[in-house]
Design an enzyme around this catalytic site. Structure first.
Site, mmCIF file in Angstrom:
data_model
loop_
_atom_site.group_PDB
_atom_site.id
_atom_site.type_symbol
_atom_site.label_atom_id
_atom_site.label_comp_id
_atom_site.label_asym_id
_atom_site.label_seq_id
_atom_site.Cartn_x
_atom_site.Cartn_y
_atom_site.Cartn_z
ATOM 1 N N GLU A 131 6.813 -25.422 -10.213
ATOM 2 C CA GLU A 131 7.044 -25.975 -8.881
ATOM 3 C C GLU A 131 8.484 -26.380 -8.570
ATOM 4 O O GLU A 131 8.948 -26.227 -7.440
ATOM 5 C CB GLU A 131 6.158 -27.208 -8.692
ATOM 6 C CG GLU A 131 4.683 -26.904 -8.776
ATOM 7 C CD GLU A 131 3.855 -28.155 -8.573
ATOM 8 O OE1 GLU A 131 2.884 -28.110 -7.836
ATOM 9 O OE2 GLU A 131 4.205 -29.186 -9.172
ATOM 10 N N CYS A 166 0.822 -1.215 0.000
ATOM 11 C CA CYS A 166 0.000 0.000 0.000
ATOM 12 C C CYS A 166 0.857 1.267 0.000
ATOM 13 O O CYS A 166 0.354 2.335 0.357
ATOM 14 C CB CYS A 166 -0.898 -0.019 1.235
ATOM 15 S SG CYS A 166 0.082 0.037 2.752
HETATM 16 S S1 FES Z 1 -1.262 -3.376 3.292
HETATM 17 FE FE1 FES Z 1 -0.180 -1.764 4.139
HETATM 18 S S2 FES Z 1 1.740 -2.604 4.557
HETATM 19 FE FE2 FES Z 1 0.576 -4.326 3.958
#
Ligand code: FES
Ligand SMILES: Cc1cc2nc3c(=O)[nH]c(=O)nc-3n(C[C@H](O)[C@H](O)[C@H](O)COP(=O)(O)OP(=O)(O)OC[C@H]3O[C@@H](n4cnc5c(N)ncnc54)[C@H](O)[C@@H]3O)c2cc1C
Ligand code: FES
EC number: 1.17.1.4
Length: 1288
Positions: free
Chosen positions: A1220, A32
Site C-alpha cells: 500500500e 483482448c
Molecule cells: S476488452 Fe477489449 S479493449 Fe477492453
C-alpha cells in the site's frame, strides 16, 4: 445460426480459447488484443495488425487469419521470446493485461523485427495495465531493439551511482537476458496458404450472416453495396465497428440489419474505408517525401492522429467512420473541415456527388446530411498552399488514448508576402452537439494584420461566438470556453513565429508534450556472501506464474470452461436515489427467452440483512432504496446477454422519498454521519493556538478513485448435493456471508480462489454480498446441483478535509486541528478506513499539538469501500497539504518546512503514542534528495520558469511513514498447510490471495529456504477455505508477513521432525529422507496457524493511544513536472523514490509494487476523476469515460532504490510490507504541479496560495493558471444554473 453475441464479440466465446482476456468490452483496455492477418490484394502482401477482439465482429474476419496468444507459444511447447521476456523482466503481476501486451508486441515484431523505442511506445499505447506501472514491460520489450537504438533513448542518469551505492553490495540488475530465446522471424506462423489463394481470387458473391436478432451482409463490390444501401437505407455501414460496436455492446441498441463493408476502395484520395493507421502512414509518407510547405495540413493531422485512441483502435477505425459518426468529441472533423476537405459520396439512384466537409454536413449529434441511401467513397485532403498555416489542437483527460474534451482545427491563408489575412478557418469540436465553425469571428478577421490587435479582437469575438450554456452536456464549461481562446492564442503564436522566421517553430512552449517511454534505474542490496547459492530469499525471482500469464494459460474465473446447463445471474438495480419500493414486476422479464427465474428479498433462505461493523447492510433492498444502483433483485438466465436484457425489463415502481443528497457539504448540513465518529488528540491544541505566531485555515478536497482492476468482479457458485462451492470467487471473506444468507454452516461452504486479475482493495467486502446473491440463486433454482456465474464491478472513496493550523514564522508547526469528512455513501461498509486516515495524519512530522476528527458522511450514493492504502494516502495527503501551505505563507521552500517539522529523535512517539524510530525515514529522505539532485534541479527549474512564459515546471519531495498491519490485532495472523509427498515434492497452501503482488512467489522462496529444496519442487495450491480456514484478508500490506511467517513456521516444524533422521543419514538425498523417515513419525505434513508474535496492535480510541501498527514502512519521493499553462496539460518528467522495505524478500517484486502503486497514485492525484449526475448516477463508467494512467503518464525517468542496510525485527526475514505505501508517494506529482502553477501565477502578479483539489486534472490546472483567457470564462453564480455534474 449465430447468436447476436457471436456476430459481435465472439473471438473469446467462439474459439473457446482463454488467453484473450475480456476486460472492458469497449476497446478501452487492450486486454483482448489479437493479431489479424489479411491478404492485401492491392499491394500483393500480407498485412499483420492488432485489433481489439471485443469489438471485432467475427463476420468481418472472413478470409483473415487470427493469431491469439496461444498461437505463438506455450509453456508446454516453447515460449515465444516476447512471452519469455515480459515474464523475465517482471512485466506481469496479476497477468490479466499480459496476453494483450504480448500480442501488441508480437505484432510489432512481425512487421518490424528491429523496432525503435518509439515503435514500442506506439504499439503499447492502447494497452492498459493497472498493476505494473508499465516500466518493467518496456524493459522486457526494449531488449528487442537494436542495442544502439535502445540506448540512445536511455541517456545515462546523472544521479544514481553515488556514495550510497557500495558496488559489491548493491545491484542494479533486476533481471538478465542471458540465455533468452533469440527472436527468429523464420519461426513465425505463416499466413495460411488457403487464405492466400482465397485472397487472390476475386470474391464472387456477397456474404450474409444471419443472427437471431440481426443480420450482416458483406457486399461483393461497390455496386452491390449501393444496391443494398438502397434496399436497406436505415442500415448502418459497419466498417471498423468501433462506433457501432460500442453502442451495441454498451447501450444494447438493436439494429435490424447491417451492411458490412470491408473491401471497398475508391477515389484517388483517402478511401473512406482506410483505417486511421493507414491515414497516419500516408500522412507520414507525404510529410517525409514532400516539401514542408505543402504538407502543413498533413502535419497538423499527424499531430492529432498521434494521440487519437490506441494502436488497435486506429487499426480498426476508419476515416469515413470517424467523420460520419458525427461525434464532436472525435478529432478528425475539426481538422479536415479547417483544411477544406471534400467528400465524395455515392448512391445507386443519384450517382456521385462532392460535398464540402464543413459544419453544414452535421445536422445533430450522430447525424449527417448524407441521404440514407448514400455511402461515403473518399475524402480529398488538399495540399497546403504557400502562405497557408495550419494547426490542430486537442486536450483530453489523458494525453493519449482518450477522447478530447475540446479539439480544434485552424487554418489561415495570408496575402502572399504579407501578414494580411486572406482567409481564416476555425473549427471546434467538443463545444456543442455538432462541429462548430466560428464563421463570424473568421469573417471579421479577414483583411486584418496578424498582430496584437487581431489577437485581442479574435479572443473577444470567440468569447461571443462560442456558445456553451452553463448546464451544457459534459460540464467543464469554463474550461472548455477557456480552451477555445487558449487554442487560438497558441495558433496565433505559432503562426506569428513562422511568419517572422519562415522557419520551423523553435519555442518548445508552443508545442504539445512529447510522449516518451519510461526508463529507470533501480538499486537494491544483494544478499550476503554467506547465504547459500541455493537459497532464493532476497533474490529478484520472477513471479511464479509469469510464464503461464504470458502465454494465456493462467486461469481466471472466467476461463473456467462452461458446464452444460450453467446459468448466469444479473442484477436488477435501483434507478432512484431515495425511494420506497411500491412494486416489483418481473413478469415481462420472466417471459423472455432463456430466463429461468427472478429473485428478490423474499427468496433469501436465511438472512437478507446482516450487520457489518455494527451497521446494517441488505442483500436485496426490501422496502426502500437509498442509492441509484442498489440491488433490488436478480435475474437468472441461460446466457449472459439474456440475463442482462431481462434485468432491464423488470419493472420497479417507486415512491420518491426525501431527503436526497449526495455531497459531503449536504451531509454536513443534514448532520448525516455514520457511527463511530473518531477522534485522536495529542497535546493541548486549543492552548497552543493562543501562543503561535500565525493561524492558517485551509481546506482541500480529494476525489475518490475506482479500483479499475482489469478483471471485473465475478464468481461461479456450484451447489452440489446440498454442499456449496465457489470455485474462483474473489474473496474468502464471503464464506461467512454466504452461510448467513443461506442459513447453513460454514463447514458446508467451500470457497476457492486461484488468482485475481488485480484487486486493490475492491474485492474484499463487496463481493461477499454478490456471492450471497449468486448462492441464493443456486439454492432457489434447482435446490441441488447448479452452476451460476455472476459478473460485477466496483466502488471507491471520496474525502474532504478542513484544517486549522498554528505555526511560527520560521515554519515550525505548533498545532493542527484537522477535521476529515469522507463520503461513505448509503452504508458504512469499509468506510471505517477513516480510522487509518486519522492514524496517518502525522506522517513523518512531530506536531506537538495535533487533533484529528474523522466523520464518515451518510449520503444517498452507492456505498463505498476501501482502495489500496485504506485511507492512508488521504490522511497523509492532508498533512502534506498543510505543510505546503505553511511553507507558502512563510515564504520558505516546502522541503525546508518539511525538514524543520520532521520527527528526529531516535525514539519518537506518534500522535497515538506508538513508539518508533524515524532513522530510516530520515535516511530515505536524505538519499532521495541527493539521488534526485533536488537542489540543483530546483535552480534549473527556476531558470526554466523565468525563460518560459506558457510552460512552467515544479518539483516536490515528501517523506513517508506508513503503518503496516491491522490495527485490530486479531487480524494479524496467517495460516498455512505444507505437505511433503513421498516423491519429495512439496505442496504449500496458505490463506493469502494471489492478485499480482507475488505472495505465492514469496511463499515459495521461504519454503525453499527452510526445506532446502528448489522452488521448482514446490507447488502452491489454490487458496481454499477447505485447506486453510478463517484466513484474514490479504490486505493492510500484511499478506506476505502473515502468510510468510505461517509457511516458515510450517516448514520449520517439518524440518524439526526430519532433522534427527537427516543427521543420521547425511548422505541421503531429500527424497530418501522423506520416504524413509516415516516410521515412527509418519509422512511429513504440517498445518500452522501463525499468530502475530510481534508487538500487539490495538487502538484505544477513547484515550487516543495504542500501538495501531505492527511497524512502519518508510520512504521518500521526489517528482518533477511540467505544465502547459494554456491547456492545463502536464507531463511527469522525473521521479526518484527511495524506499525502506527492510531486507527485501524479493527486490523485483518489491520494486514492482512500488512502481505500480506509485502509478496508481498518479491516477488518484492527477487523472482519475469520478463524475456524478445531479440524480446521483455515476457517469464515468468504463475506460472511455474514466481514465487510469497509461504508458504516456509514467515519468520518462523513473528511478526506484531500496534503502540499503535497512532492518525490521518484526516481519519475516527482516522484510517489510510494501503493497500500500507507494500510492501516497505520487502526491509529489500533485505538489509539483502546484509549484508549477504557483510559478505561473506569480508571473501574472497573483498570489501563490490558491486552492487546488485533487485530482489535479487538466481542467483544474488550467483554471488555476488564471490569465486573460480564464477571465473571459467566469464561473456562473451558484444556483443560477443546473450543473452537469456534482462534486460529491
Ligand atoms: S476488452 Fe477489449 S479493449 Fe477492453
Ligand atoms: C476506445 C476508443 C477510443 C477512441 N478514441 C478516439 C479519439 O481519441 N479520437 C477520435 O477522433 N476518435 C476516437 N475513437 C472513435 C473512432 O475513431 C471511431 O469510432 C472510428 O473512426 C469510426 O470508424 P469505424 O470504421 O469503426 O466506424 P463504424 O463504427 O463501423 O461506423 C460508424 C458510423 O459511420 C457510418 N459509416 C462508416 N463508414 C461509412 C461509409 N463509407 N459510408 C457511409 N456511412 C459510413 C456507419 O454507418 C456508422 O453510422 C475511439 C474509439 C474507441 C472505441
Ligand atoms: S499485470 Fe497488468 S493489469 Fe495486472
Amino acid at each position: 445460426m449465430l447468436s447476436q453475441n457471436h456476430l459481435h464479440v465472439s473471438l473469446l466465446y467462439i474459439v473457446l480459447l482463454t488467453g484473450t482476456k475480456y476486460g472492458c468490452g469497449g476497446g478501452g483496455c487492450g486486454a483482448c488484443t489479437v493479431m489479424v492477418s489479411k491478404y492485401d490484394q492491392l499491394n500483393n502482401r500480407v498485412l499483420h495488425y492488432t485489433v481489439n477482439a471485443c469489438l471485432q465482429p467475427i463476420c468481418t474476419l472472413h478470409g483473415a487469419a487470427v493469431v491469439t496468444v496461444e498461437g505463438i507459444g506455450s509453456t508446454k511447447t516453447k515460449l515465444h521470446p516476447v512471452q519469455e521476456r515480459i515474464a523475465k523482466a517482471h512485466g506481469s503481476q496479476c497477468g490479466f493485461c499480459t496476453p494483450g501486451m504480448v500480442m501488441s508486441m508480437y505484432t510489432l515484431l512481425r512487421n518490424k523485427p528491429h523496432p525503435t523505442m518509439e515503435d514500442i511506445r506506439e504499439a503499447l499505447g492502447g494497452n492498459l495495465c493497472r498493476c505494473t506501472g508499465y516500466r518493467p514491460i518496456i524493459d522486457g520489450f526494449k531488449t528487442f531493439c537494436d542495442v544502439s537504438n535502445a540506448f540512445n533513448l536511455f541517456p545515462q542518469n546523472d544521479c544514481v551511482l553515488n556514495k550510497y551505492l557500495i558496488p559489491c553490495q548493491i545491484s542494479e540488475e533486476l533481471f538478465h537476458m542471458d540465455n533468452v530465446l533469440p527472436l527468429d522471424p523464420s519461426q513465425d506462423l505463416i499466413f495460411p496458404p488457403e487464405l492466400m489463394i482465397m485472397g487472390k481470387k476475386r470474391a464472387c458473391g456477397s456474404l450474409c450472416f444471419q443472427g437471431d436478432r440481426l443480420k450482416l451482409i458483406s457486399p461483393v463490390d461497390l455496386t452491390n453495396l449501393l444496391e443494398l444501401k438502397t434496399e436497406y437505407p436505415e442500415a448502418p455501414v459497419v466498417v471498423g465497428n468501433t462506433t457501432i460496436g460500442i453502442n451495441l455492446l454498451l447501450c444494447h441498441l438493436l439494429f435490424v440489419i447491417y451492411l458490412l463493408c470491408v473491401h471497398v476502395h475508391a477515389g484517388v484520395s483517402m478511401g473512406a474505408v482506410c483505417t486511421l493507421s493507414s491515414l497516419k502512414e500516408e500522412m507520414e509518407r507525404a510529410v517525409r517525401e514532400m516539401e514542408a510547405e505543402r504538407t502543413r495540413g498533413y502535419q497538423a493531422l499527424l499531430q492529432t492522429l498521434q494521440c487519437l485512441a490506441g494502436k488497435q483502435i486506429r487499426n480498426m477505425a476508419t476515416i469515413g467512420g470517424n467523420i460520419l459518426s458525427a461525434n464532436p468529441k472525435y478529432d478528425l472533423n475539426s481538422v479536415l473541415a479547417a483544411l477544406d476537405c471534400t467528400l465524395q459520396v455515392m448512391s445507386k439512384e443519384n450517382g456521385t456527388r462532392a460535398i464540402t466537409l464543413n459544419e453544414e454536413l452535421f445536422t445533430g449529434f450522430g447525424k449527417t446530411a448524407l441521404r440514407p441511401d448514400e455511402v461515403l467513397l473518399s475524402i480529398d485532403i488538399p495540399y497546403s498552399k504557400p502562405w497557408e498555416f495550419v494547426s490542430a489542437f486537442r486536450q483530453a483527460q489523458r494525453r493519449e488514448f482518450a477522447f478530447s474534451i475540446v479539439n480544434a482545427g485552424m487554418k489561415v491563408l495570408f496575402r502572399e508576402g504579407t501578414n494580411i489575412v486572406e482567409s481564416l478557418n476555425i473549427y471546434y469540436g467538443g463545444v456543442g452537439p455538432t462541429l462548430v465553425k466560428v464563421g463570424r469571428t473568421c469573417q471579421k478577421l479577414v483583411g486584418r494584420s496578424w498582430g496584437e490587435d487581431l489577437l485581442a479582437d479574435a479572443c473577444r469575438l470567440l468569447e461571443e461566438e462560442v456558445e456553451l450554456s452553463d448546464s451544457a452536456h459534459g460540464g467543464k464549461v469554463e474550461y472548455r470556453k477557456t480552451l477555445t481562446t487558449s487554442f487560438f492564442f497558441k495558433f496565433y503564436m505559432q503562426v506569428l513565429q513562422e511568419l517572422r522566421e519562415r522557419v520551423h517553430i523553435q519555442d518548445s512552449a508552443l508545442k504539445p508534450f512529447k510522449n516518451e517511454v519510461p526508463q529507470g534505474h533501480h538499486s537494491f542490496q544483494l544478499v550476503s556472501n554467506a547465504q547459500s547459492s541455493q537459497d532464493p530469499v532476497g533474490h529478484p525471482m520472477m513471479h511464479q506464474a509469469a510464464f503461464h500469464q504470458a502465454t494465456g494459460e493462467a486461469q481466471y474465473y472466467d476461463d473456467i470452461p462452461a458446464v452444460q446447463g450453467e446459468l448466469f445471474v444479473f442484477m436488477v438495480t435501483s434507478t432512484r436515489a431515495h425511494a420506497k419500493i411500491i412494486n416489483i414486476d418481473p413478469s415481462e422479464a420472466l417471459g423472455m427467452t432463456g430466463v429461468v427465474t427472478f429473485l428478490s428479498a423474499g427468496d433469501v433462505p436465511g438472512q437478507n440483512r446482516r450487520m457489518l461493523f455494527n451497521n446494517p447492510e441488505e442483500l436485496f433492498a426490501e422496502e426502500e432504496v437509498s442509492c441509484v444502483g442498489q440491488i433490488i433483485g436478480a435475474v437468472v438466465a441461460e446466457s449472459r446477454e439474456q440475463a442482462r436484457r431481462a434485468a432491464q425489463m423488470v419493472k420497479v415502481t417507486y415512491q420518491d422519498l426525501l431527503p436526497v443528497f449526495f455531497t459531503i457539504e449536504e451531509a454536513i448540513q443534514h448532520q448525516s454521519f455514520f457511527d463511530p465518529k473518531r477522534k485522536l488528540e495529542r497535546g493541548d491544541v486549543d492552548k497552543a493556538f493562543e501562543t503561535v505566531d500565525q493561524i492558517l485555515e485551509d481546506e482541500i478536497y480529494l476525489g475518490g478513485q475506482e479500483h479499475f482492476y482489469m478483471e471485473t468482479q465475478g464468481l461461479i457458485a456450484v451447489y452440489y448435493n446440498f454442499l456449496f462451492e465457489c470455485p474462483f470467487v474473489l474473496s474468502l471473506q464471503l464464506q461467512e456471508v454466504v452461510g448467513i444468507t443461506l442459513g447453513i454452516d460454514s463447514n458446508k461452504i467451500t470457497c476457492h480462489v486461484r488468482r485475481l486479475g488485480g484487486a486493490f482493495g475492491g474485492k474484499v467486502m463487496k463481493i461477499a454480498s454478490l456471492s450471497a446473491i449468486t448462492a441464493t440463486a443456486a439454492v432457489n433454482i434447482i435446490n441441488n446441483n447448479c452452476v451460476i456465474r455472476g459478473i460485477f464491478t466496483s466502488a471507491f472513496l471520496t474525502t474532504s478535509f478542513f484544517s486549522q493550523v498554528g505555526y511560527n514564522n520560521d515554519g515550525t508547526i505548533m498545532a493542527a486541528d484537522i477535521t476529515y469528512y469522507s463520503n461513505g455513501g448509503c452504508t458504512l461498509n469499509e468506510s471505517l478506513i477513516m480510522e487509518k486516515a486519522l492514524l496517518h495524519m502525522d506522517n513523518g512530522y512531530k506536531i506537538p499539538n495535533l487533533r484529528g476528527r474523522g466523520l464518515v458522511c451518510k449520503t444517498y450514493l452507492p456505498s463505498y469501500t476501501a482502495f489500496r492504502g485504506f485511507g492512508g494516502p488521504q490522511g497523509l495527503m492532508v498533512m502534506e497539504s498543510v505543510l505546503h501551505e505553511v511553507a507558502v505563507k512563510c515564504g520558505l521552500p516546502p522541503q525546508k518546512v518539511r525538514e524543520i517539522n520532521m520527527y528526529r529523535e531516535e525514539e519518537c512517539y506518534t500522535h497515538h503514542k506508538q513508539l518508533f524510530s524515524p532513522r530510516d525515514m530520515l535516511r530515505c529522505w536524505d538519499e532521495c534528495l541527493d539521488k534526485a539532485g533536488y537542489h540543483d534541479r530546483l535552480q534549473a527549474i527556476q531558470q526554466f520558469n523565468t525563460s518560459n512564459r506558457w510552460k512552467k515546471r515544479g518539483i516536490s519531495a515528501v517523506p513517508m511513514k506508513f503503518g503496516v498491519g491491522f490495527s485490530k490485532g486479531f487480524f494479524n495472523q496467517g495460516a498455512a498447510l505444507v505437505n511433503i509427498y513421498k516423491d519429495g515434492s512439496v505442496l504449500v497452501a496458505h490463506g493469502g490471495t494471489e492478485m499480482g503482488q507475488g505472495i505465492n512467489t514469496k511463499a515459495l522462496q521461504i519454503a525453499s529456504r527452510i526445506l532446502k529444496v528448489p522452488m521448482s519442487s514446490i507447488h502452491i495450491k489454490e487458496t481454499c477455505t477447505g485447506n486453510v480456514p478463517n484466513a484474514a484478508p490479504s490486505a493492510a500490506s500484511f499478506g506476505t508477513d502473515a502468510v510468510g511467517m505461517a509457511v516458515k513456521d510450517a516448514c520449520e516444524k517439518l524440518m524439526r521432525r526430519l532433522k534427527p533422521f537427516m543427521e543420521n543419514h547425511p548422505k541421503y538425498t531429500w527424497q530418501q529422507w522423506v520416504i524413509n523417515q516415516h516410521p515412527p513419525v509418519g509422512y511429513p505434513n504440517a498445518v500452522t496457524v501463525w499468530v502475530s508474535r510481534g508487538p500487539h496492535t490495538d487502538m484505544d480510541w477513547e484515550n487516543s493511544e495504542g500501538p495501531a501498527y505492527y511497524y512502519f514502512t518508510f520512504g521518500a519521493c521526489c517528482s518533477e513536472v511540467e505544465i502547459d499553462c494554456l491547456t492545463g496539460d502536464h507531463k511527469n518528467l522525473r521521479t526518484d523514490i527511495v524506499m525502506d522495505v527492510g531486507r527485501s524478500l524479493n527486490p523485483a517484486l518489491d520494486i514492482g509494487q512500488i512502481e505500480g502503486g506509485f502509478v496508481q497514485g498518479i491516477g488518484l492525484y492527477t487523472i482519475e476523476e469520478l463524475q456524478f449526475s445531479l440524480e446521483g448516477v455515476l457517469m464515468t463508467r468504463g475506460p472511455s469515460q474514466y481514465k487510469i494512467p497509461a504508458l504516456c503518464d509514467v515519468p520518462p525517468q523513473f528511478n526506484v532504490h531500496l534503502l540499503a542496510n535497512a532492518q525490521n525485527p518484526h516481519a519475516i526475514y527482516r522484510s517489510k510490507g510494501i503493497g500500500e505505501p507507494p500510492v501516497f508517494l505520487a502526491s509529489t506529482i500533485f505538489f509539483a504541479i502546484k509549484e508549477a502553477v504557483a510559478a505561473a501565477r506569480r508571473e501574472r502578479g497573483l498570489g501563490d496560495s490558491f486552492p487546488l483539489s485533487s485530482p489535479a486534472t487538466a481542467e483544474r490546472i488550467r483554471m488555476a493558471c488564471e490569465d486573460q483567457f480564464t477571465e473571459m470564462a467566469p464561473s456562473p453564480k451558484k444556483g443560477t444554473f443546473k450543473p452537469w455534474s456534482i462534486n460529491i
